[in-house]
Design an enzyme around this catalytic site. Sequence first.
Site, PDB file in Angstrom:
ATOM      1  N   TYR A   2       0.811   3.469  -6.410  1.00 59.26           N
ATOM      2  CA  TYR A   2      -0.479   2.777  -6.495  1.00 59.26           C
ATOM      3  C   TYR A   2      -0.518   1.669  -5.454  1.00 59.26           C
ATOM      4  O   TYR A   2       0.511   1.277  -4.897  1.00 59.26           O
ATOM      5  CB  TYR A   2      -0.737   2.225  -7.913  1.00 59.26           C
ATOM      6  CG  TYR A   2       0.079   1.010  -8.287  1.00 59.26           C
ATOM      7  CD1 TYR A   2      -0.411  -0.273  -8.072  1.00 59.26           C
ATOM      8  CD2 TYR A   2       1.336   1.134  -8.864  1.00 59.26           C
ATOM      9  CE1 TYR A   2       0.331  -1.396  -8.423  1.00 59.26           C
ATOM     10  CE2 TYR A   2       2.085   0.023  -9.226  1.00 59.26           C
ATOM     11  CZ  TYR A   2       1.575  -1.241  -8.996  1.00 59.26           C
ATOM     12  OH  TYR A   2       2.310  -2.341  -9.344  1.00 59.26           O
ATOM     13  N   CYS A   3      -1.727   1.175  -5.205  1.00 58.19           N
ATOM     14  CA  CYS A   3      -1.913   0.078  -4.260  1.00 58.19           C
ATOM     15  C   CYS A   3      -3.045  -0.808  -4.780  1.00 58.19           C
ATOM     16  O   CYS A   3      -3.252  -0.902  -5.988  1.00 58.19           O
ATOM     17  CB  CYS A   3      -2.194   0.612  -2.858  1.00 58.19           C
ATOM     18  SG  CYS A   3      -3.724   1.560  -2.718  1.00 58.19           S
ATOM     19  N   HIS A   4      -3.800  -1.400  -3.886  1.00 59.64           N
ATOM     20  CA  HIS A   4      -4.905  -2.271  -4.295  1.00 59.64           C
ATOM     21  C   HIS A   4      -6.163  -1.468  -4.632  1.00 59.64           C
ATOM     22  O   HIS A   4      -6.740  -1.620  -5.694  1.00 59.64           O
ATOM     23  CB  HIS A   4      -5.206  -3.298  -3.200  1.00 59.64           C
ATOM     24  CG  HIS A   4      -6.361  -4.184  -3.527  1.00 59.64           C
ATOM     25  ND1 HIS A   4      -6.277  -5.197  -4.448  1.00 59.64           N
ATOM     26  CD2 HIS A   4      -7.641  -4.188  -3.070  1.00 59.64           C
ATOM     27  CE1 HIS A   4      -7.466  -5.785  -4.548  1.00 59.64           C
ATOM     28  NE2 HIS A   4      -8.296  -5.192  -3.723  1.00 59.64           N
TER      29      HIS A   4
END
Length: 106
Positions: A69-71
């Site tokens: 996941y990221c932003h």
Amino acid sequence: MGLLDMFRSPDINQGLEDFKAAEDGKLIDVRTREEYASGHIPESVNIPLHDIGRAQKKIPDKSTPIFVYCHSGARSVQAKSALTKMGYTSVTNLGGIGGYRGKVEK
């Protein structure tokens, strides 16, 4: 999978349930170190996208279930692609932490 499914963002909360159910799964936050330090999902490890090659040292077994996941979901798409090219066989893009409904760690 229908045409509209291609444009639907992953549900990070459902993805985290899948992570918890996966035996020996690894949760990777591909944001920068600074972003990770400002708040991250418990049990995640930080391997920034620009350093994704380090995954081979931290996760030598290419069959390990990996959840990224990221932003917003853009970098996690790139991370999934890079990990797949490195030979990992079970990589799931969870999308962006913005949709996460749980508690973050700092």
